[in-house]
Design an enzyme around this catalytic site. Structure first.
Site, PDB file in Angstrom:
ATOM      1  N   CYS A  93       0.812  -1.220   0.000  1.00 35.53           N
ATOM      2  CA  CYS A  93       0.000   0.000   0.000  1.00 35.53           C
ATOM      3  C   CYS A  93       0.853   1.281   0.000  1.00 35.53           C
ATOM      4  O   CYS A  93       1.418   1.625  -1.013  1.00 35.53           O
ATOM      5  CB  CYS A  93      -0.981  -0.051   1.155  1.00 35.53           C
ATOM      6  SG  CYS A  93      -2.381   1.036   0.893  1.00 35.53           S
ATOM      7  N   HIS A 193      -3.580  -5.495   2.194  1.00 32.19           N
ATOM      8  CA  HIS A 193      -3.251  -5.713   3.610  1.00 32.19           C
ATOM      9  C   HIS A 193      -3.935  -7.012   4.057  1.00 32.19           C
ATOM     10  O   HIS A 193      -4.424  -7.779   3.251  1.00 32.19           O
ATOM     11  CB  HIS A 193      -3.853  -4.583   4.468  1.00 32.19           C
ATOM     12  CG  HIS A 193      -3.303  -3.228   4.244  1.00 32.19           C
ATOM     13  ND1 HIS A 193      -2.090  -2.810   4.739  1.00 32.19           N
ATOM     14  CD2 HIS A 193      -3.824  -2.165   3.586  1.00 32.19           C
ATOM     15  CE1 HIS A 193      -1.893  -1.546   4.416  1.00 32.19           C
ATOM     16  NE2 HIS A 193      -2.921  -1.126   3.712  1.00 32.19           N
TER      17      HIS A 193
HETATM   18  N1  GLN Z   1      -2.100   6.823   2.769  1.00 34.42           N
HETATM   19  C1  GLN Z   1      -2.229   6.050   1.551  1.00 34.42           C
HETATM   20  C2  GLN Z   1      -3.641   6.133   0.959  1.00 34.42           C
HETATM   21  O1  GLN Z   1      -4.574   6.464   1.660  1.00 34.42           O
HETATM   22  C3  GLN Z   1      -1.871   4.591   1.805  1.00 34.42           C
HETATM   23  C4  GLN Z   1      -2.828   3.925   2.795  1.00 34.42           C
HETATM   24  C5  GLN Z   1      -2.346   2.551   3.241  1.00 34.42           C
HETATM   25  O2  GLN Z   1      -1.149   2.271   3.319  1.00 34.42           O
HETATM   26  N2  GLN Z   1      -3.340   1.694   3.576  1.00 34.42           N
HETATM   27  O3  GLN Z   1      -3.817   5.817  -0.204  1.00 34.42           O
END
Ligand code: GLN
Length: 247
Positions: A93, A193
């Protein structure tokens, strides 16, 4: 034979249990008699990525991404050297986003990223945040199989040249997109995730094989009993209405 993992920003980039990926890799190595050492590295700490077989960077909210951005940038040359020397990468992510060209956050602020790949990320409006369980058909290292995870990202990642999987249920790289993640022969970058690996042992083993390749010949891994892992994935696939004959 041993496997050396560098776990970056373990204290900041660890959304939705991404640390579980480290535990799965360690356990699956040790069950096969492969020693697995894990070193963490956070802001200001000195580690040389080229000393490791696998570079792991988990996910984080925009705030944490901004916190690590400068420190990560300062490591760009060392990361590139590791990449040139065939280190494997697992990026989740926010970690995925930071290896692209840029991240444009919700306030329109442009965050320069490492620029190793041509993809880029732009935050969506609230109505198009990608949240929920996800099921995909993975195409990785000559294998095709189903995998499940959980995604929560505002970022919409575009211009991805080689993707990791086809989306069967959920969003992926963009809101309701057909493709998920980025993959080349060293780097697996994904929005999944969950953490990613416990319910997807095939991905875990492919990541281990990629990492072992840096210092050892191609390694056959002896099969493990994945009954529980496969049952956990099966339950989620059923819940998402994804038929498993699409293996
Ligand atoms: N902050 C980033 C987004 O909102 C990544 C989020 C995350 O790692 N789940 O896209």
């Amino acid at each position: 034979m041993n496997l050396k993992i560098l776990w970056m920003y373990h204290d900041l980039m660890d959304l939705y249990g991404d640390k579980g990926n480290i535990q799965v890799l360690k356990t699956r190595c040790e069950k096969r008699g492969i020693e697995c050492t894990v070193d963490t590295c956070t802001i200001g700490e000195q580690r040389n990525p080229d000393d490791y077989d696998l570079f792991f960077l988990g996910g984080g909210a925009d705030r944490e991404q901004n916190l690590i951005q400068q420190d990560l940038f300062a490591r760009r040359d060392a990361i590139e050297t590791a990449m040139d020397h065939k280190t494997a990468f697992l990026l989740i992510c926010g970690g995925y986003q930071l290896f692209g060209k840029y991240y444009k956050d919700q306030d329109g602020k442009m965050v320069d990223c490492l620029g190793f790949f041509d993809y880029f990320t732009e935050a969506s409006d609230r109505d198009h945040r990608c949240i929920g369980n996800i099921a995909v058909k993975v195409h990785m290292d000559g294998q095709e199989f189903l995998a499940v995870g959980f995604e929560n990202h505002g970022g919409q990642t575009r211009n991805v040249t080689t993707t990791f999987a086809d989306v069967l249920s959920g969003h992926g790289n963009e809101y309701k997109s057909a493709k998920e993640g980025f993959l080349n022969d060293q780097v697996l970058a994904t929005y999944m995730h969950g953490p990613l690996l416990p319910k997807n042992p095939k991905i875990a083993d492919l990541v281990i094989q990629r990492a072992l390749k840096k210092r050892h010949q191609d390694t056959e891994l002896k099969p493990l009993d994945d009954t529980w892992e496969d049952e956990a994935r099966h339950v989620m696939l059923q819940r998402l209405g994804v038929k498993e004959e699409e293996k």
